[in-house]
Motif scaffolding. Structure first.
Motif, mmCIF file in Angstrom:
data_model
loop_
_atom_site.group_PDB
_atom_site.id
_atom_site.type_symbol
_atom_site.label_atom_id
_atom_site.label_comp_id
_atom_site.label_asym_id
_atom_site.label_seq_id
_atom_site.Cartn_x
_atom_site.Cartn_y
_atom_site.Cartn_z
ATOM 1 N N SER A 184 0.889 -1.158 -0.020
ATOM 2 C CA SER A 184 0.185 0.127 -0.235
ATOM 3 C C SER A 184 0.695 1.377 -0.102
ATOM 4 O O SER A 184 1.872 0.986 -0.151
ATOM 5 N N PRO A 185 0.482 2.740 -0.260
ATOM 6 C CA PRO A 185 1.004 3.207 0.095
ATOM 7 C C PRO A 185 2.015 3.561 0.918
ATOM 8 O O PRO A 185 3.142 4.162 1.341
ATOM 9 N N LEU A 191 10.130 -0.383 -10.818
ATOM 10 C CA LEU A 191 8.369 -1.029 -9.974
ATOM 11 C C LEU A 191 8.360 -2.372 -11.546
ATOM 12 O O LEU A 191 8.355 -1.744 -12.960
ATOM 13 N N SER A 192 7.839 -3.619 -10.686
ATOM 14 C CA SER A 192 7.517 -4.484 -11.544
ATOM 15 C C SER A 192 6.138 -4.418 -11.964
ATOM 16 O O SER A 192 4.915 -3.100 -10.607
ATOM 17 N N GLY A 193 6.099 -4.801 -12.675
ATOM 18 C CA GLY A 193 4.222 -4.689 -13.576
ATOM 19 C C GLY A 193 3.589 -5.027 -13.374
ATOM 20 O O GLY A 193 2.277 -4.418 -13.136
ATOM 21 N N TYR A 194 3.736 -5.868 -11.975
ATOM 22 C CA TYR A 194 2.093 -6.598 -11.349
ATOM 23 C C TYR A 194 1.894 -5.813 -10.524
ATOM 24 O O TYR A 194 0.655 -5.846 -9.623
ATOM 25 N N LEU A 195 2.824 -4.320 -10.014
ATOM 26 C CA LEU A 195 1.431 -3.635 -9.625
ATOM 27 C C LEU A 195 0.856 -2.879 -9.698
ATOM 28 O O LEU A 195 0.351 -2.475 -8.311
ATOM 29 N N PHE A 196 0.768 -2.678 -11.057
ATOM 30 C CA PHE A 196 -0.068 -2.055 -11.896
ATOM 31 C C PHE A 196 -1.366 -2.349 -12.147
ATOM 32 O O PHE A 196 -2.100 -2.117 -13.023
ATOM 33 N N PHE A 197 -1.864 -3.817 -11.985
ATOM 34 C CA PHE A 197 -2.710 -5.045 -11.892
ATOM 35 C C PHE A 197 -4.185 -4.445 -10.672
ATOM 36 O O PHE A 197 -5.091 -5.184 -11.378
ATOM 37 N N THR A 198 -3.784 -4.503 -10.158
ATOM 38 C CA THR A 198 -5.073 -4.309 -9.248
ATOM 39 C C THR A 198 -4.407 -3.482 -7.356
ATOM 40 O O THR A 198 -3.417 -2.654 -7.955
ATOM 41 N N GLU A 199 -5.455 -3.045 -6.761
ATOM 42 C CA GLU A 199 -5.431 -1.589 -5.911
ATOM 43 C C GLU A 199 -4.993 -2.759 -4.572
ATOM 44 O O GLU A 199 -6.296 -4.215 -4.424
ATOM 45 N N PRO A 200 -4.598 -2.404 -3.143
ATOM 46 C CA PRO A 200 -3.928 -0.970 -3.340
ATOM 47 C C PRO A 200 -2.345 -0.855 -3.708
ATOM 48 O O PRO A 200 -1.849 0.430 -4.285
ATOM 49 N N ARG A 219 -1.039 -0.721 -7.466
ATOM 50 C CA ARG A 219 -1.342 0.045 -8.199
ATOM 51 C C ARG A 219 -1.605 2.128 -7.845
ATOM 52 O O ARG A 219 -0.762 2.870 -8.401
ATOM 53 N N ALA A 220 -1.707 2.375 -6.594
ATOM 54 C CA ALA A 220 -1.345 3.585 -6.202
ATOM 55 C C ALA A 220 -0.743 3.447 -4.821
ATOM 56 O O ALA A 220 0.775 4.469 -5.416
ATOM 57 N N THR A 221 0.376 2.046 -4.708
ATOM 58 C CA THR A 221 1.458 2.289 -4.533
ATOM 59 C C THR A 221 2.478 2.170 -5.673
ATOM 60 O O THR A 221 3.728 3.903 -5.046
ATOM 61 N N ALA A 222 2.175 1.904 -6.735
ATOM 62 C CA ALA A 222 3.152 2.040 -8.060
ATOM 63 C C ALA A 222 3.034 3.730 -8.254
ATOM 64 O O ALA A 222 4.565 4.776 -8.863
ATOM 65 N N ARG A 223 1.659 4.758 -8.297
ATOM 66 C CA ARG A 223 1.614 5.937 -8.612
ATOM 67 C C ARG A 223 2.685 6.676 -7.876
ATOM 68 O O ARG A 223 3.255 7.811 -8.029
ATOM 69 N N ALA A 224 2.676 6.713 -6.665
ATOM 70 C CA ALA A 224 2.967 7.327 -4.803
ATOM 71 C C ALA A 224 4.942 7.372 -5.662
ATOM 72 O O ALA A 224 5.172 8.287 -5.022
ATOM 73 N N SER A 280 -1.305 4.491 -19.227
ATOM 74 C CA SER A 280 -2.047 5.747 -18.372
ATOM 75 C C SER A 280 -1.266 5.718 -16.898
ATOM 76 O O SER A 280 -0.071 7.105 -16.917
ATOM 77 N N ALA A 281 -1.541 4.642 -16.696
ATOM 78 C CA ALA A 281 -0.254 4.376 -15.026
ATOM 79 C C ALA A 281 1.040 4.622 -15.288
ATOM 80 O O ALA A 281 2.116 4.360 -14.693
ATOM 81 N N VAL A 282 1.768 4.141 -16.616
ATOM 82 C CA VAL A 282 2.755 4.025 -16.428
ATOM 83 C C VAL A 282 3.630 4.986 -17.161
ATOM 84 O O VAL A 282 4.961 4.941 -17.128
ATOM 85 N N ASP A 283 2.769 6.094 -17.822
ATOM 86 C CA ASP A 283 3.133 7.126 -18.444
ATOM 87 C C ASP A 283 4.164 7.968 -17.201
ATOM 88 O O ASP A 283 4.102 8.779 -15.845
#
Length: 307
Positions: free
Chosen positions: A123-124, A140-149, A151-156, A188-191
């Motif tokens: 989590s964040p 960042l491992s791509g697996y992070l972007f496939f589910t919350e939370p 995905r939010a951690t990867a964005r942070a 969009s998430a990995v922009d």
């Protein structure tokens, strides 16, 4: 990055337990199929970190989340591999687990049954900007972007790295999960990442183009650099809409292809931090991938114990 980039590599990603089952005969539903079965540490993010350390990076760090059931085992394995782990222990979920079915009669191709467990509950709150102190590159491992939370951690993490001027790399990691998540949502998430490292299947999914050179070229209009991993056919490197070069795979006696892409990524990142150009780093990645498929599981051998 030519000339070397001082500082650490920080990997944020998954840490899981792999159960590798290698079978020579086709699976027969409803009855037994003989197999050689081993339990080994794994996870795409953890594997990348271990291969980067194996390839000479002195300061490789990993942030991941595990269950209390296997936290000590994973921390010890990462430490032996030369990685500095920061593992968050989940009080509710067990450590993620993957059953890797490896068909020894089909080029050691593998099929995964995945229970992400604690891994994608990162989590964040588990990420803090001090993790970037002294860091030259964030992966960042791509697996992070496939589910919350997660995905939010990867964005942070991505936002914090960009604020500090730290380049970020991403390996999409799974064509199956990528299809479920949606191409545009993932892109969009990995922009803003500096290097995208998809497999052939992931590159095709992200672009709709079957030719990996075309896919690499298209993706490199969106990302500063793209490296498409082609397994036994090597890798393609693209930048600014053009393919810069192709690295050939090294000969290997294939036993288990689990983690070959992670090995490529770890060696690629280590080479880039050491000052290698994109094509040379891709060649280093191909070399590590070849060594990985000769081993069981997704990790490199542990370094020799100190005398």
């Amino acid at each position: 990055m030519t000339g070397g980039r001082p500082g650490a590599l920080l990997v944020v990603g998954d840490v899981v337990t792999d159960i590798v089952a290698r079978h020579r005969k086709a699976l027969t539903p409803g009855t037994d199929t003989a197999a050689a079965i081993r339990t080994v540490p794994g996870g795409a993010g953890a594997n990348v970190a271990c291969w980067a350390a194996h390839r000479g990076r002195a300061d490789v760090r990993l942030l991941g989340r595990v269950g209390a059931d296997a936290a000590a085992w994973h921390e010890a394995a990462l430490t032996r591999a030369g990685v500095r782990p920061r593992l968050v222990v989940d009080a509710e979920a067990p450590t993620g687990m993957v059953i890797c079915l490896v068909d020894e009669g089909a080029g050691a191709e593998r099929t995964f049954l995945t229970d992400s467990g604690a891994a994608l509950r990162l989590s964040p709150a588990d990420f803090s900007t001090d993790l970037l102190d002294g860091v030259a590159l964030l992966h960042l491992s791509g697996y992070l972007f496939f589910t919350e939370p997660s995905r939010a951690t990867a964005r942070a993490a991505l936002a914090a790295a960009r604020a500090r001027g730290v380049p970020v790399t991403v390996d999409p990691a799974s064509a199956g999960f990528l299809a479920e998540t949606g191409v545009e949502r993932f892109l969009s998430a990995v922009d803003g990442v500096s290097v995208l490292l998809p497999s052939r299947d992931e590159a095709e999914l992200l672009t709709g183009l079957a030719d990996p050179a075309d896919a690499a070229s298209k993706l490199s209009h969106r990302f500063p650099a793209v490296v498409v991993k082609l397994g036994a056919e090597g890798a393609l490197v693209a930048r600014d809409g053009e393919v810069l070069g192709r690295s050939l795979a090294e000969p290997a006696r294939v036993r288990d292809s689990t983690g070959a892409g992670d090995a490529f990524t770890g060696a690629f990142l280590a080479a880039r931090l050491g000052g290698a150009g994109l094509c040379e780093a891709a060649a280093q990645g191909c070399g590590a991938g070849a060594r990985a498929v000769e081993r069981i599981g997704g990790r490199p051998p542990d370094p020799p114990a100190a005398a």
